[in-house]
Structure formats: C-alpha cells, structure tokens
Design an enzyme around this catalytic site. Sequence first.
Site, PDB file in Angstrom:
ATOM      1  N   LYS A 144       0.850  -1.197   0.000  1.00  0.00           N
ATOM      2  CA  LYS A 144       0.000   0.000   0.000  1.00  0.00           C
ATOM      3  C   LYS A 144       0.887   1.249   0.000  1.00  0.00           C
ATOM      4  O   LYS A 144       2.088   1.178   0.298  1.00  0.00           O
ATOM      5  CB  LYS A 144      -0.909  -0.015   1.223  1.00  0.00           C
ATOM      6  CG  LYS A 144      -0.173  -0.074   2.560  1.00  0.00           C
ATOM      7  CD  LYS A 144      -1.126  -0.336   3.712  1.00  0.00           C
ATOM      8  CE  LYS A 144      -0.371  -0.398   5.034  1.00  0.00           C
ATOM      9  NZ  LYS A 144      -1.251  -0.805   6.140  1.00  0.00           N
TER      10      LYS A 144
ATOM     11  N   ARG B 257     -11.072  -0.556  14.473  1.00  0.00           N
ATOM     12  CA  ARG B 257     -10.976   0.256  13.256  1.00  0.00           C
ATOM     13  C   ARG B 257     -11.917  -0.345  12.219  1.00  0.00           C
ATOM     14  O   ARG B 257     -12.929   0.235  11.881  1.00  0.00           O
ATOM     15  CB  ARG B 257      -9.521   0.255  12.766  1.00  0.00           C
ATOM     16  CG  ARG B 257      -9.267   1.107  11.559  1.00  0.00           C
ATOM     17  CD  ARG B 257      -7.784   1.198  11.189  1.00  0.00           C
ATOM     18  NE  ARG B 257      -7.245  -0.051  10.684  1.00  0.00           N
ATOM     19  CZ  ARG B 257      -6.000  -0.208  10.235  1.00  0.00           C
ATOM     20  NH1 ARG B 257      -5.158   0.825  10.251  1.00  0.00           N
ATOM     21  NH2 ARG B 257      -5.569  -1.358   9.782  1.00  0.00           N
TER      22      ARG B 257
ATOM     23  N   TYR C  52      14.810  31.044   5.062  1.00  0.00           N
ATOM     24  CA  TYR C  52      13.599  31.753   5.485  1.00  0.00           C
ATOM     25  C   TYR C  52      13.661  32.080   6.971  1.00  0.00           C
ATOM     26  O   TYR C  52      14.249  31.335   7.766  1.00  0.00           O
ATOM     27  CB  TYR C  52      12.368  30.875   5.242  1.00  0.00           C
ATOM     28  CG  TYR C  52      11.964  30.786   3.786  1.00  0.00           C
ATOM     29  CD1 TYR C  52      11.646  31.929   3.056  1.00  0.00           C
ATOM     30  CD2 TYR C  52      11.883  29.554   3.151  1.00  0.00           C
ATOM     31  CE1 TYR C  52      11.269  31.832   1.732  1.00  0.00           C
ATOM     32  CE2 TYR C  52      11.504  29.447   1.824  1.00  0.00           C
ATOM     33  CZ  TYR C  52      11.204  30.601   1.120  1.00  0.00           C
ATOM     34  OH  TYR C  52      10.831  30.506  -0.199  1.00  0.00           O
TER      35      TYR C  52
ATOM     36  N   MET D  65      10.492  24.322   0.449  1.00  0.00           N
ATOM     37  CA  MET D  65       9.626  23.385  -0.254  1.00  0.00           C
ATOM     38  C   MET D  65      10.439  22.441  -1.145  1.00  0.00           C
ATOM     39  O   MET D  65      10.203  21.240  -1.188  1.00  0.00           O
ATOM     40  CB  MET D  65       8.617  24.157  -1.101  1.00  0.00           C
ATOM     41  CG  MET D  65       7.586  23.271  -1.766  1.00  0.00           C
ATOM     42  SD  MET D  65       6.454  24.204  -2.781  1.00  0.00           S
ATOM     43  CE  MET D  65       5.152  24.567  -1.636  1.00  0.00           C
TER      44      MET D  65
HETATM   45  C1  LIG Z   1      -0.490  -1.738   6.864  1.00  0.00           C
HETATM   46  C2  LIG Z   1      -1.046  -3.000   7.289  1.00  0.00           C
HETATM   47  C3  LIG Z   1      -0.222  -4.133   7.395  1.00  0.00           C
HETATM   48  C4  LIG Z   1       1.270  -4.079   7.244  1.00  0.00           C
HETATM   49  O1  LIG Z   1       1.828  -3.529   8.405  1.00  0.00           O
HETATM   50  P1  LIG Z   1       3.396  -3.465   8.671  1.00  0.00           P
HETATM   51  O2  LIG Z   1       3.499  -3.111  10.075  1.00  0.00           O
HETATM   52  O3  LIG Z   1       3.936  -2.422   7.773  1.00  0.00           O
HETATM   53  O4  LIG Z   1       3.953  -4.800   8.358  1.00  0.00           O
HETATM   54  C5  LIG Z   1      -0.824  -5.338   7.697  1.00  0.00           C
HETATM   55  N1  LIG Z   1      -2.163  -5.420   7.896  1.00  0.00           N
HETATM   56  C6  LIG Z   1      -2.965  -4.348   7.818  1.00  0.00           C
HETATM   57  C7  LIG Z   1      -4.420  -4.528   8.067  1.00  0.00           C
HETATM   58  C8  LIG Z   1      -2.442  -3.099   7.544  1.00  0.00           C
HETATM   59  O5  LIG Z   1      -3.243  -2.045   7.480  1.00  0.00           O
END
Ligand SMILES: *Cc1c(COP(=O)(O)O)cnc(C)c1O
Length: 694
Positions: free
Chosen positions: A356, A450, A582, A631
């Site tokens: 992701k 969650r 800055y 930036m």
């Molecule tokens: C992001 C995520 C993972 C991976 O987590 P890491 O700590 O980066 O290994 C696994 N399961 C879910 C549901 C996640 O949201």
Amino acid sequence: MGKRLAALDDFRLLAAALVVAIHTSPLESYTAAGDFWLTRVLARVAVPFFFMVSGHFLAERDWKGVPRLLKKLALLYAVSTVLYLPLTIYSGGVGRWTTWARRIFIEGTFYHLWYFPAAMLGVVIARMLTRLGKPAALSAAALLYLIGLGGDSWFGLAERVPALEALYGQIFNVCQYTRNGLFYAPLFLLLGAEARRMGKRKAAAGAAFALAAMSAEAFGLRGIGAQRHDSMYLFLPLLMAFLFALLLETNAGERRSARRVSMTVYLIHPWTIVLVRGAAKALGWQALLVENSLNHYLLVLAGSFGCAWLLCGWRKPGPRADARAWREVDLGALAHNVKTLRAALPEGCALMGVVKADAYGHGAAQSARAMQRAGVRAFAVACLSEGIALRRAGIWGEILILGYTGAEEVPLLRRWRLTQTVADAEHGRALAAAGKPVRIHLGIDTGMHRLGIPAGDFAAIRALYQCRNLKIRGVFSHLCVVDSLAPADVDYTAGQLARFYETVGWLRAHGYPTGKVHIQASYGVLNLPEQQCDYARVGIALYGVRSTDSPVRYPLELRPVLSLRARVTSVRTIEAGECAGYDRAFRAERPTRVAAVSIGYADGLPRDLSKKGGQVLVRGVRCRLIGRLCMDQALIDVTDLPEARAGDVATLIGCDGGEALRAEEIAEQCGTITNELLSRLGGRLPCRIVAKPV
Ligand SMILES: *Cc1c(COP(=O)(O)O)cnc(C)c1O
C-alpha cells in the site's frame, strides 16, 4: 552501481538480429558454408529462444497468463497481416480461400509471420500437456518434435522408411512444413517452463558441446542432401536448454524496452528489406548495397533497429533520474528480505507483501514485481485503485484490499480479480446486495476498533456466510500494540490473539470454511512466536527497516531497500553574524560554507528535520541541515568539508562511504515512525532501481 543485467531480455535483441540474418544471408557473398553455418545452424536458436522465454514467464505465473498472451499474439498477428497485405498481393496474391485459410492458421500470412500461429497453437498444446505432469508433458512434446524433425532436416533419412514416408505424405497434405505449433513450438515452450540454473561453467560447457554437435549434424545432413528444411535438429533442444540456463545465470532484472524493440524488429524487417532494395535500385547502388550480402544485412539490420527505436520511443527525452532528487530502490535487498522473512515463517505460512501507499514509498509496481519474481504470490493494498495498478503492472496472484471499497465498485473488484476486506456487517450486506459474486476476506475486530466484525459476534458472521454473493476466501485481524514489549501491551496482544483464534475455532466447529487465516503484520513476525496461519501480511519489514529502533523479540537480518539522494547545487561562504534561509532561522557563528541541496518538504521530507538536528551525507561525511527546510531545497553546513562542491551527491537516507543515515534515526528525530517517513516520499521523486547482488 553496476548496470543491471537483464540477460533474458537483452538476448532478445541478439535473437532478432539473427532472424534478420536468416532472411538476408549476410555471408553469402563470401562463403557458402560459413553462411550456412551462420543462418541455418547458429541463427536457428532465435525462434526457439522466443518460445522458451514465453514458456518461462508463463510457468512463472502458473500458466495464468495464457489468455492474455493469446490475445496479444492474435492482435499482433492481425496488425502484421494488414501491414504485409500489400507485399502479399504484390508477390502473387492471396490464392484460393483454402490456401488462404491454411496460411492464416498454420503457415503465416507472410513468410516470417508463421511464428504467430505457431506460438498460439504451441502455447495451447503446451498448456494442455502440462496437465499430464512434467515428465509425461516433456516426453510427449519431445515425441512431437521428433516427428517434426523427420519432416524437416532429417527428411531424406526418414522418407526411406515406407511407413514414415506415408505419414509425412499425409502431414504435408495439410501443411508445408513441420516447423509449426504442433511439432516444433511445444517442446521449446516446455523447456523454457522447466529451465533451471545449473552453474555458469556447466551451462557454458554444455552449450559449446551441443553447438558443436549440432553443427556436425547439420553439415552431415546437408552433405547427404537429407534436408527438406533446416529449422530443426536433433541437438537443437539440448543446445537451447544449456543456452537458456547460461542466460538465467546472469539474469538479474527485466528490460521491457528490449522486448518491444526485438518484437518490432521481428515484425518490420521484411519491409526494411523491400525498402533497402528499392532505394538501392533507385540510386543505382545495387552492387554495393544489395549484391554485397554483408552490406545488405548491415543496412537492413540498422534500418530495422533504427525504425524500432523510433517506434518504441527508446530515447524519450527526459531529465535523468539522478538530476535533482531521487529514490534509489535496491531490489536485491528486497529479494533478500523476502527470503529472510519467509525463512522465519512456519511451514505453510506464506508471505503476503503489503505494498500500500506505493509500497511505502518504494514504488508499488516495481516492488511487487520484484517480490513476485522472488516467489511472493499474495499482496495487500489499501484501496481499489492501488489494486488495479498492481494488476496493470502484471501482478497475478491474490490481491487483498485492506481498506473500504463501496459496493458500487463491485464490477471493478470482479473485473480485476481483487479480494475485498469486509469492514463490518453493513458493508458485507451492501457488497452482497450488489448482485454479483465477490471475493472477500472477513475482517475481525479483536481490539483495534478500526475495521472488522467484532470478534464473537457470531450472529453477524453467520449472516455473512449466508450471503451467496460473498465468496469468503479468508479471515483476518490486525494487532495494534504488538510492536510494544511493555507487559500491559503484551497482555493486550495475547487477548487479541485469543479472541481471533476463538472466532476461527467457532467457524471451523460450525463447518464454515475460513479460507486463508492471517493476523501477523511485521511486528507480529518480529515479536510473536510462530503462528499457525496461512499468511503473514508484512509491510515495513519487507523494506528492511523497523518502525522504530525499539527492541524486538525475534530480530531478523533485514537490509534497507530505499536510499534518498539529492544534488548539491551551489556552495557559498557567509560571514559570521550573517543569516541563511527563510525567517533568518540560521545565524552563522563563524565564517560558514553553506551548500544548497535540491530536495525539500514537497518531496516528503519532514519540515522539522532541520530544526531537530537532521543531517545529510556528502562524500561520506555527516553535514548538518541548517535554517528552515524549504519546499524544494535544503541548506547544509559544509564548512568542515572543503571538498564539497556543486554536483556532489547528498544522501538523506542510506549509505555513503562508510557512513549511514538510517530511516529509523530520522523518524525518531522527527517524532514519527519510518512508515510515515517513507510513505510520504512522493511522486515527484523518480526511482532509480539498483539490484546489488543478493
Ligand atoms: C499496513 C497493514 C499491514 C502491514 O503492516 P506493517 O506493520 O507495515 O507490516 C498489515 N495489515 C494491515 C491490516 C495493515 O493495514
């Protein structure tokens, strides 16, 4: 940083050059025997090689790519047929419809296009044969090849046996040659599928021996006039097996441009031949450009490659990846981490690569492909668009979407074969109500609160199992404090695990198939003893870093995959008392050499980094960030590094010389975790891929 060797893809260019040689006979003006050896012996590795790479990549994906490949071949074939229609008509028209049909389905609509019907039929036959098991499939393909051989370069000998003569009479009633999708292609497709590394020396020695034997065979058959055609030899499959093994030894990546260019050369070179001859005639230079076979070959080769280059846009002008600021992604380290993590998982528990947020800033497509090459067959993403992007990048295994996807997107989930997490009972009902079957994993809420059905809400779970449209392929939960070794947190995790396994146990007891069961993420692997699950969903650890430097129970030897680098763009000296940046945030206490570096917070660096004592490596020396981070630029103090100058590489994360700036260190300085630091390294930073040896 060596250039990556993509031996399999690079060899396609050589193979294309050999095919052009077959159709132009480069040495004809000089030596008939030499030309025979080059074009009728050596160059005969080219087409089998193309079949073998196809077989190799198909098998790597469990033959799931067959429909896609067939579609692609059919499309290319159709386009080429149209492209060559003028030449077909010019060289005698299309003939009767039976001839035309035979050409379309067997011999090709132009002389070099036989490859397409052969590849399509060959792939279908090879795929069917694999269902018999490896030894039987290879034996059957070898038998077909032997039959083909008897109708090709061994024909003069085969036809002396009356039964065989009758057989070949029948065969040649249907097709002109045995070099086709039935007799010729399947063996090479399967040899490619079964190809393994065997060590450089063994492969090279084997290839040399087989080439010598095949040369002797070819000259022998030619001497007695046995050859009806000259594509197939007894020793060709052996030569191909060793040659392919040799290429596998040095294969460390892919080069898609080489695939496109070689295919384009293959397709267009007969047109180039026509054009070269036409031009030579118009100019009156036939003796030089056509009758001299070597000049002719080189001209056709240069013309074909030149056009292919232009058509494929090989040299798209664009800034160099390392011009301003860039991510460097070490796919060798990634492969190493895959191996290390898999070794840490119990038998039967597979690695699900979490990619992701653009693979935590590492580039999702390239990272997932590298994992796939390393044997990973399941992936997780955050959302629908990330899942689709992975499919487009050629990822074919399971892809689980961890976040919410609205029921209106069910058609897209189905079209891209994505698996959706059920966020709660209502979400499950909505997905089911969309009216089409959809693959899902049940999220179970064991305490993170969650997403997921609350653990123990058996009524809700049972209701979801009763929805016919929900194809439940997995059950999982997520741990929220497993990164902590504080006793209270360890207890909380134990409670989450207990609730999860209780739910899984209830499902099994009531005959509900759970599919894949999974609960560990990175810290679940680093802090828990082995879990008897089907997947571990690992993200951050795959990229070779931990979220923080806090200790873990089962540390692994992982290698950081990402480095972050930029250029020093300007160096100047300011007097004591002068300010820089800055807000005049930096005030020099001594004459100070200030260097500007071309990276800023818009690239994903935390703006706080300079305030919190952040550093940068230049020429292997740590230099302090000063003033406010801008930036697109940063300022550093290089007073103690008089050699520093514009053009130097500045390293913000990673190694330079003997020094290293670790992501954990920087995240800690800025009060965050590496997950955030890395996943923010954004789209403006190009990726340079390196593959240091594993
Ligand atoms: C992001 C995520 C993972 C991976 O987590 P890491 O700590 O980066 O290994 C696994 N399961 C879910 C549901 C996640 O949201």
